[in-house]
Design a protein around this motif. Structure first.
Motif, PDB file in Angstrom:
ATOM      1  N   VAL A 102       5.547 -12.568   3.246  1.00  0.00           N
ATOM      2  CA  VAL A 102       5.770 -11.328   3.408  1.00  0.00           C
ATOM      3  C   VAL A 102       4.744 -10.712   1.922  1.00  0.00           C
ATOM      4  CG1 VAL A 102       7.282  -9.720   2.441  1.00  0.00           C
ATOM      5  CG2 VAL A 102       7.842 -10.986   4.593  1.00  0.00           C
ATOM      6  N   LEU A 103       4.656 -11.112   1.315  1.00  0.00           N
ATOM      7  CA  LEU A 103       4.001 -10.955   0.113  1.00  0.00           C
ATOM      8  C   LEU A 103       2.290 -10.356   0.682  1.00  0.00           C
ATOM      9  CD1 LEU A 103       3.640 -10.341  -3.054  1.00  0.00           C
ATOM     10  CD2 LEU A 103       3.339 -12.808  -3.829  1.00  0.00           C
ATOM     11  N   ARG A 104       1.740 -11.139   1.649  1.00  0.00           N
ATOM     12  CA  ARG A 104       0.390 -11.741   1.918  1.00  0.00           C
ATOM     13  C   ARG A 104       0.384 -10.596   2.881  1.00  0.00           C
ATOM     14  NH1 ARG A 104      -3.010 -16.495   1.418  1.00  0.00           N
ATOM     15  NH2 ARG A 104      -1.653 -17.858  -0.077  1.00  0.00           N
ATOM     16  N   LEU A 105       1.055 -10.003   3.345  1.00  0.00           N
ATOM     17  CA  LEU A 105       0.725  -8.995   4.350  1.00  0.00           C
ATOM     18  C   LEU A 105       1.333  -7.657   3.727  1.00  0.00           C
ATOM     19  CD1 LEU A 105       2.712  -9.979   7.208  1.00  0.00           C
ATOM     20  CD2 LEU A 105       1.010  -9.531   7.405  1.00  0.00           C
ATOM     21  N   LYS A 106       2.040  -7.621   2.446  1.00  0.00           N
ATOM     22  CA  LYS A 106       2.241  -6.226   1.612  1.00  0.00           C
ATOM     23  C   LYS A 106       0.618  -6.675   0.572  1.00  0.00           C
ATOM     24  CE  LYS A 106       4.946  -4.651  -1.153  1.00  0.00           C
ATOM     25  NZ  LYS A 106       6.271  -4.557  -2.814  1.00  0.00           N
TER      26      LYS A 106
END
Length: 744
Positions: A212-216
């Motif tokens: 999720v963090l990487r996609l964000k």
């Protein structure tokens, strides 16, 4: 609660119900509106004193389930009303008879299918698996039951945060194992994707948060890239006179995780995280040609990966899904997945079989649904095992990937992947399957265990003299083939046993021995058989012949059984002493007192599961096996989801409590660019610098790339992480990961 708080809650409840009514405005008349209001009032009355774990009024849940049924699945007023009262019979004094009296027989039937099972099942059988079987029994009568059930599960997953951790893990594992694949099979792709992502959030929270963090972090860049790419596509399609819309998206969290695992790569190495969907406004007559024309325009301007073309327009999936998928090389060297479909196809893809009711002229979709439900009935009617076996069978046969096979006349048949000619022959007709002598695939003779591939044309060769063989069971994957083979073998076995009984009685009479019940039981024991039927079968097959019968009678006369019983008892005592000695030796080892189990943190004997080899510091859980006591598993074990889903009552919470040093084996997968002296660097760092024992090492290179497995002996998780960290710093090494075994 204060009066102001009560008033605020009432206002929120009415607001949510009014929103639900708005989602139904194009699908209801005055009578339908009255039906929904009556269902809402009944639900509010039945749940008036009940609150959810989050502290919210329970009525929020049925309203939200009904909204999902209306807005996200697209069902009609009766289904929405049923969703509003789906928990009333279980959670209140209202009965099914009350529901039928207050509404009608149809709604009462849906509620009956949705009402949860109460009762106690065998401890070896998962209650959830039994519930799943009951749900499918109802599905074979009315698919609305399963659609509402999936909406219920989706809302439970959306509100799972308020549950304790062990409940989160159990419910998320069930969802990943059963409900997400079922949503996929019915064609509810949006719901399937959300169920998968939410399940990952609780089964692997660290992995979920990382993705999720990487996609964000890459969201803005991805959005800009897809917008630029879409501009080109819009320009080219408009020039050709298309009416269309384009949706841009990134892959789901779960699908990214799945790719990372299957390809053994990191997040940054997933090359097709970007995707666009082209939705063409087309008439039913021109759908196929318009989609292929749009495909041609895209691939004229962007180079396609020919191995990634998926044509589900010429041959739709069994759940009615139609679309063209391709992956093209976009600007700046990024791969982009492009999906092409019409508005009708898109609605079917979003809402599954529920959308077929809107397009009633589309009989093919409904017939595929009927065909799938008939296959469910077959599995249900022929399944003799417990609920967990049934669920495994169901997943294998009705949720598996599909292959498309042609008959000699060119008719298309859909089978699960890995099917064989035997599966194909039984899918045509049971009699053809039972008489199968051989098969030709694409005009060439193949063995019966040959694994078919999409596009194969299969011809079955039969013979009236042919009979099913025991090893056929090893060749088939479909439940229809397996159950028919078992049934035929049983029938043949019974016939041989009947003949064997007559032969045995005749032989005994010949030597003037009366074939009594006691004598038959003595013979069963003597020949180490399960029962008299097996005895008669072996006599009928001449496995037990005259010489063996004479030997039995001689030993019978010499008091053989007295001697045999002593020998068995003696052996049993010897085995018991050995077992006690081993238990004593185990108890004195270092395995004890490293782990405590359950909420009371009790100490039990346990064994380390070989599938994942957890080490101190890992997140773990205990699983109570049928024969080997408690097995300790890593929470990321390949078997974790299966065990948590099917055997939740046999799961024990567990944690490490001792810092006592002990040695554990762990396998590392190392990849990178092959350089001179690489193996020496690896062994130097592990053995000399870190003083870690290497149990085994196997590194192989091919065309400048290497991959290897290293088994190291460490003391705990921190020790292992230190080894991994040092290895990652070696020049040329691209990744070092801990490896778990494949699922059993």
């Amino acid at each position: 609660m204060t009066e102001a708080e009560i008033e605020a809650e009432e206002k929120e409840i009415n607001s949510r119900f009014n929103h639900l009514l708005k989602t139904m405005k194009d699908r209801m008349d005055k009578e339908d509106r009255d039906l929904l209001k009556r269902a809402f009032n009944l639900a509010r009355d039945a749940h008036s004193e009940v609150r959810r774990k989050s502290g919210e009024p329970y009525i929020y849940h049925p309203i939200e389930v009904a909204r999902i049924v209306s807005e996200e699945i697209g069902l009609g007023p009766k289904s929405v009303a049923s969703a509003l009262i789906h928990d009333v019979v279980e959670d209140s004094d209202y009965t099914l008879e009350d529901i039928e009296r207050l509404f009608d027989e149809d709604i009462a039937h849906i509620i009956d299918g949705l009402t949860k099972i109460s009762g106690i099942f065998d401890m070896d059988v998962s209650l959830q698996a039994e519930n799943f079987r009951k749900m499918l029994l109802t599905l074979s009568d009315d698919i609305r039951v399963i659609l509402i059930k999936l909406a219920d599960r989706l809302h439970n997953m959306r509100t799972l945060e308020s549950m304790p951790q062990h409940k989160q893990l159990k419910i998320a594992s069930e969802t990943l194992y059963l409900y997400a694949p079922l949503a996929h099979r019915i064609g509810l792709y949006n719901i399937k994707t959300e169920l998968e992502d939410l399940s990952l959030k609780y089964t692997e929270p660290e992995v979920y948060r990382d993705i999720v963090l990487r996609l964000k972090n890459s969201q803005n860049e991805a959005h800009r890239y897809l917008s630029d790419f879409s501009k080109y596509i819009r320009k080219y399609l408009k020039e050709e006179g298309f009416e269309f819309e384009i949706k841009e998206r990134t892959k789901s969290i779960y699908s990214i995780r799945k790719k990372m695992l299957s390809q053994g790569v990191g997040f940054d190495e997933i090359y097709d995280k970007f995707a666009i969907r082209i939705i063409v406004n087309s008439s039913r007559e021109r759908e196929k040609s318009d989609c292929w024309r749009a495909y041609s325009i895209v691939t004229d301007h962007f180079r396609p990966n020919t191995e990634r073309l998926r044509d589900w327009i010429s041959a739709p999936k069994a759940n009615g899904y139609e679309s063209l998928h391709t992956t093209v090389m976009g600007p700046a060297g990024h791969w982009v997945e492009v999906q092409i479909r019409t508005k009708r196809m898109d609605e079917v893809a979003e809402r599954g079989y529920a959308a077929h009711w809107k397009y009633k002229e589309d009989s093919s979709g409904q017939s595929k649904l009927d065909e799938w439900i008939n296959r469910i009935r077959e599995v249900l009617e022929n399944n003799e095992g417990n609920a967990v076996d049934f669920v495994d069978e169901f997943k294998m046969n009705l949720m598996a990937d599909e292959i498309y096979i042609f008959t000699p006349k060119g008719d298309l048949m859909i089978l699960p992947s890995s099917s064989t000619p035997l599966d194909f022959s039984f899918s045509i007709h049971t009699d053809i399957g039972l008489k199968t002598l051989g098969a030709k695939v694409n005009g060439r003779l193949v063995p019966l265990n040959y694994r078919l591939k999409s596009g194969d044309q299969v011809e079955i060769i039969t013979s009236q003299k042919q009979k099913p063989k025991e090893d056929w069971l090893n060749y088939v994957v479909t439940s229809k083939a397996r159950n028919n083979i078992k049934s035929a073998l049983k029938s043949e076995r019974r016939e041989i046993a009947d003949d064997g009984k007559e032969i045995l009685e005749r032989k005994l009479k010949y030597i003037k021995v009366k074939p009594s019940k006691n004598l038959i039981q003595e013979m069963v024991k003597y020949f180490h058989l399960k029962n008299s039927t097996e005895l008669y079968y072996k006599v009928g097959m001449q496995i037990i012949d005259n010489a063996q019968l004479k030997e039995f009678m001689r030993d019978q006369n010499q008091g053989f059984y007295s001697y045999l019983r002593k020998r068995i008892i003696g052996r049993s005592k010897n085995d018991l002493n050995k077992a006690k000695k081993k238990e004593k030796e185990d108890a004195s080892g270092d395995d004890q007192k490293f782990i405590v189990f359950g909420p009371d943190e009790q100490e039990f004997d346990y064994k380390i599961a070989k599938c994942c080899n957890p080490i101190p510091g890992d997140d773990v859980f205990g699983f109570i096996t049928a024969t080997e006591g408690i097995k300790l598993h890593h929470k990321n074990c390949p078997n974790s989801v299966y065990l948590q889903s099917n055997f939740a009552q046999r799961i024990l919470r567990a944690k490490w409590v001792s810092t006592k040093k002990k040695e554990y084996s762990s396998v590392l997968v190392i990849r990178g660019i092959d350089t001179v002296g690489l193996v020496n660097k690896v062994t130097q760092i592990i053995s000399n610098d870190l003083h870690v024992n290497i149990r085994s090492i196997n590194i192989a290179g091919d065309e400048g790339i290497f991959e290897g497995l290293i088994t190291v002996v460490v003391q705990d998780k921190l020790h292992l992480e230190k080894v991994i960290e040092r290895l990652r710093k070696i020049e040329g090494v691209s990744s070092v990961e801990r490896r778990f075994a494949e699922r059993d």
